[in-house]
Each structure stands twice: as C-alpha cells, then as structure tokens.
Design a protein around this motif. Structure first.
Motif, PDB file in Angstrom:
ATOM      1  N   THR A  33       1.981   6.898  -6.682  1.00 59.71           N
ATOM      2  CA  THR A  33       0.934   7.844  -7.086  1.00 59.71           C
ATOM      3  C   THR A  33       1.320   9.268  -6.715  1.00 59.71           C
ATOM      4  O   THR A  33       1.043  10.195  -7.487  1.00 59.71           O
ATOM      5  CB  THR A  33      -0.425   7.509  -6.451  1.00 59.71           C
ATOM      6  OG1 THR A  33      -0.306   7.540  -5.038  1.00 59.71           O
ATOM      7  CG2 THR A  33      -0.953   6.170  -6.897  1.00 59.71           C
ATOM      8  N   ASP A  34       1.978   9.458  -5.583  1.00 57.57           N
ATOM      9  CA  ASP A  34       2.454  10.796  -5.218  1.00 57.57           C
ATOM     10  C   ASP A  34       3.433  11.326  -6.258  1.00 57.57           C
ATOM     11  O   ASP A  34       3.404  12.503  -6.610  1.00 57.57           O
ATOM     12  CB  ASP A  34       3.119  10.781  -3.841  1.00 57.57           C
ATOM     13  CG  ASP A  34       2.126  10.584  -2.708  1.00 57.57           C
ATOM     14  OD1 ASP A  34       0.922  10.814  -2.932  1.00 57.57           O
ATOM     15  OD2 ASP A  34       2.563  10.182  -1.610  1.00 57.57           O
ATOM     16  N   ARG A  83      -8.597   3.529  -3.004  1.00 60.03           N
ATOM     17  CA  ARG A  83      -7.972   3.210  -1.722  1.00 60.03           C
ATOM     18  C   ARG A  83      -8.726   3.872  -0.579  1.00 60.03           C
ATOM     19  O   ARG A  83      -9.014   3.240   0.444  1.00 60.03           O
ATOM     20  CB  ARG A  83      -6.523   3.669  -1.725  1.00 60.03           C
ATOM     21  CG  ARG A  83      -5.825   3.452  -0.397  1.00 60.03           C
ATOM     22  CD  ARG A  83      -4.400   4.006  -0.441  1.00 60.03           C
ATOM     23  NE  ARG A  83      -3.735   3.801   0.820  1.00 60.03           N
ATOM     24  CZ  ARG A  83      -3.708   4.685   1.814  1.00 60.03           C
ATOM     25  NH1 ARG A  83      -4.334   5.836   1.698  1.00 60.03           N
ATOM     26  NH2 ARG A  83      -3.075   4.417   2.932  1.00 60.03           N
ATOM     27  N   SER A  84      -9.053   5.139  -0.739  1.00 60.65           N
ATOM     28  CA  SER A  84      -9.763   5.830   0.345  1.00 60.65           C
ATOM     29  C   SER A  84     -11.148   5.238   0.562  1.00 60.65           C
ATOM     30  O   SER A  84     -11.599   5.122   1.711  1.00 60.65           O
ATOM     31  CB  SER A  84      -9.856   7.330   0.060  1.00 60.65           C
ATOM     32  OG  SER A  84     -10.684   7.578  -1.031  1.00 60.65           O
ATOM     33  N   MET A  99       1.139   4.060  -3.008  1.00 65.12           N
ATOM     34  CA  MET A  99       0.788   5.464  -2.721  1.00 65.12           C
ATOM     35  C   MET A  99       1.961   6.407  -2.966  1.00 65.12           C
ATOM     36  O   MET A  99       1.761   7.542  -3.390  1.00 65.12           O
ATOM     37  CB  MET A  99       0.288   5.606  -1.285  1.00 65.12           C
ATOM     38  CG  MET A  99      -1.098   5.037  -1.069  1.00 65.12           C
ATOM     39  SD  MET A  99      -2.341   5.783  -2.160  1.00 65.12           S
ATOM     40  CE  MET A  99      -2.646   4.463  -3.325  1.00 65.12           C
ATOM     41  N   ARG A 100       3.203   5.965  -2.736  1.00 68.35           N
ATOM     42  CA  ARG A 100       4.352   6.816  -3.048  1.00 68.35           C
ATOM     43  C   ARG A 100       4.502   6.976  -4.558  1.00 68.35           C
ATOM     44  O   ARG A 100       4.883   8.038  -5.043  1.00 68.35           O
ATOM     45  CB  ARG A 100       5.637   6.239  -2.456  1.00 68.35           C
ATOM     46  CG  ARG A 100       5.713   6.178  -0.936  1.00 68.35           C
ATOM     47  CD  ARG A 100       5.441   7.454  -0.167  1.00 68.35           C
ATOM     48  NE  ARG A 100       4.107   7.967  -0.099  1.00 68.35           N
ATOM     49  CZ  ARG A 100       3.100   7.556   0.703  1.00 68.35           C
ATOM     50  NH1 ARG A 100       3.273   6.545   1.512  1.00 68.35           N
ATOM     51  NH2 ARG A 100       1.920   8.136   0.684  1.00 68.35           N
ATOM     52  N   ARG A 154      -5.968   6.416  -5.836  1.00 67.15           N
ATOM     53  CA  ARG A 154      -6.101   7.122  -4.555  1.00 67.15           C
ATOM     54  C   ARG A 154      -7.552   7.111  -4.083  1.00 67.15           C
ATOM     55  O   ARG A 154      -7.836   6.902  -2.915  1.00 67.15           O
ATOM     56  CB  ARG A 154      -5.572   8.543  -4.735  1.00 67.15           C
ATOM     57  CG  ARG A 154      -5.734   9.477  -3.590  1.00 67.15           C
ATOM     58  CD  ARG A 154      -4.714   9.380  -2.476  1.00 67.15           C
ATOM     59  NE  ARG A 154      -3.348   9.243  -2.801  1.00 67.15           N
ATOM     60  CZ  ARG A 154      -2.456  10.218  -2.831  1.00 67.15           C
ATOM     61  NH1 ARG A 154      -2.828  11.448  -2.608  1.00 67.15           N
ATOM     62  NH2 ARG A 154      -1.205   9.958  -3.069  1.00 67.15           N
ATOM     63  N   PRO A 189      -3.441   7.455 -11.218  1.00 68.67           N
ATOM     64  CA  PRO A 189      -3.220   7.770  -9.803  1.00 68.67           C
ATOM     65  C   PRO A 189      -4.464   8.300  -9.091  1.00 68.67           C
ATOM     66  O   PRO A 189      -4.697   7.966  -7.925  1.00 68.67           O
ATOM     67  CB  PRO A 189      -2.110   8.828  -9.825  1.00 68.67           C
ATOM     68  CG  PRO A 189      -1.395   8.594 -11.100  1.00 68.67           C
ATOM     69  CD  PRO A 189      -2.438   8.151 -12.057  1.00 68.67           C
ATOM     70  N   ALA A 190      -5.261   9.103  -9.759  1.00 65.20           N
ATOM     71  CA  ALA A 190      -6.477   9.620  -9.119  1.00 65.20           C
ATOM     72  C   ALA A 190      -7.437   8.482  -8.813  1.00 65.20           C
ATOM     73  O   ALA A 190      -8.047   8.438  -7.733  1.00 65.20           O
ATOM     74  CB  ALA A 190      -7.140  10.655 -10.016  1.00 65.20           C
ATOM     75  N   PHE A 236       1.457  12.403  -9.217  1.00 64.81           N
ATOM     76  CA  PHE A 236       0.744  13.650  -8.949  1.00 64.81           C
ATOM     77  C   PHE A 236       1.676  14.857  -9.008  1.00 64.81           C
ATOM     78  O   PHE A 236       1.235  15.980  -9.249  1.00 64.81           O
ATOM     79  CB  PHE A 236       0.050  13.607  -7.590  1.00 64.81           C
ATOM     80  CG  PHE A 236      -1.279  12.924  -7.608  1.00 64.81           C
ATOM     81  CD1 PHE A 236      -2.237  13.254  -8.552  1.00 64.81           C
ATOM     82  CD2 PHE A 236      -1.584  11.957  -6.669  1.00 64.81           C
ATOM     83  CE1 PHE A 236      -3.466  12.628  -8.569  1.00 64.81           C
ATOM     84  CE2 PHE A 236      -2.816  11.324  -6.678  1.00 64.81           C
ATOM     85  CZ  PHE A 236      -3.759  11.660  -7.625  1.00 64.81           C
ATOM     86  N   ASP A 278       0.827  -1.206   0.000  1.00 67.76           N
ATOM     87  CA  ASP A 278       0.000   0.000   0.000  1.00 67.76           C
ATOM     88  C   ASP A 278       0.861   1.256   0.000  1.00 67.76           C
ATOM     89  O   ASP A 278       0.636   2.182  -0.783  1.00 67.76           O
ATOM     90  CB  ASP A 278      -0.924  -0.025   1.221  1.00 67.76           C
ATOM     91  CG  ASP A 278      -1.787   1.219   1.309  1.00 67.76           C
ATOM     92  OD1 ASP A 278      -2.484   1.533   0.322  1.00 67.76           O
ATOM     93  OD2 ASP A 278      -1.766   1.874   2.361  1.00 67.76           O
TER      94      ASP A 278
END
Length: 187
Positions: free
Chosen positions: A9-10, A68-69, A6-7, A65, A61-62, A13, A2
């Motif tokens: 995707t960061d 995931r949320s 997320m890194r 994210r 990525p959007a 972004f 996870d």
C-alpha cells in the motif's frame, strides 16, 4: 502478511493517482484485464473496463489502510478482550466484534471514493483518454463544449455543474453516513 500488505500500500500511495491512470489507459490492453469477457458482455466499452479496473487499483490502498487501523484499534477494546477471555475463537471475534465495528468507516470512505472516481473519469475523458464519443461522459461533454464557450457557454457549464453537484452530493452522503454510523458521536 500485515507488513507485506502495508508495504504494498505504501508503494501504491507513492504513485500519483492521475498519473497512474494516464499511463494505464495508454499502455494496458483492456483485453488483458481479468474478467474482461464478463464486463464486455455487460455492454461496457474496452476503455470503460480499463478505467474501472485502474480506479480499483488506485483506490484499494486507502481502504486497506483505514480498515487495518480500525481493526488494530478495536481489537484492543474491552469488549474484544472480554470475548477473548470467555474463550471466543478468533473467527467469532472477527465476525461478531471486529467487522461490525470496523465496517462503518469503510462505508463512509466508499461513498467519498465514488466522488473521487467520478472526478478521475471526468478528467480522463476531458483529456481525451477516457470514454470517447458517442458514449456519454461529463468530461467529454465539457471538452466538446469548450470549443463553443463564447457562443454557447451552457454546453460546457452544465456538465461541469452536474459533476460539481454529484461530487458534492456524494460528499454530503459520506458526511451523513459518518454522523449516523459513528459510535463515538453518541458517547
């Protein structure tokens, strides 16, 4: 896993989308894209394949994210805790509880993403980096029409209005889907 995703995707972004697209279409050879032969057999031009692939790279990525949320939020709700206490396996909880409740926002985000992809492709074509003549593109039509704007304003105006109405339509569809699929709206 996870944290790693997320890194990544960061990092995506942090890259401006339009700048990434401009660099991508100028540097990457479309023949090096995975499944190039398949897309080429569908009759797509190499630049179209390159743009589709690049739009997918900047668009995921959007979605990741947001999904995931949603999953992190839903997994703490009472019905998931009840299913877990009744002995349901993780796979069963994911398929029966998490996915059906988390998929609606993804559908809404996808409809809004289509509008963004249309704008991005039109922008690239307007700049001369996207689909080229004789293939049709609204951005190319606006670019060609701006040369005749003083004498024939409709050459550039109607493709621009078409882009605007199409993007607005997809935004309305996304808004309608959000209203129809949002479970909190009916509480």
């Amino acid at each position: 896993v996870d944290d790693l995703i997320m890194r990544i995707t960061d990092a995506f972004f942090a890259i401006p989308g339009l700048m990434f697209l401009i660099v991508w279409v100028n540097i990457i050879d479309p023949a090096s894209i995975p499944l190039y032969g398949f897309f080429n057999s569908l009759g797509l031009e190499p630049i179209q394949i390159s743009i589709f692939f690049a739009l997918g790279l900047i668009g995921w990525p959007a979605d990741a994210r947001m999904m995931r949320s949603q999953v992190l939020s839903i997994k703490e709700r009472e019905f998931v805790i009840a299913a877990r206490s009744m002995g349901a396996s993780n796979i069963r909880i994911m398929i029966q509880h998490l996915l059906p409740n988390a998929i609606a926002p993804s559908i809404v985000l996808a409809s809004l993403g289509i509008a963004g992809a249309i704008l991005a492709e039109s922008t690239l074509s307007f700049l001369g980096l996207g689909v080229r003549i004789p293939n049709p593109s609204w951005g190319t039509m606006i670019d060609e029409g701006r040369n005749f704007f003083t004498n024939a304003w409709w050459y550039a105006t109607f493709p621009g209005l078409t882009i605007m109405l199409t993007v607005l339509g997809f935004n309305f569809v996304g808004d309608g889907l959000r209203d129809a699929l949002d479970p909190k709206l009916y509480e």
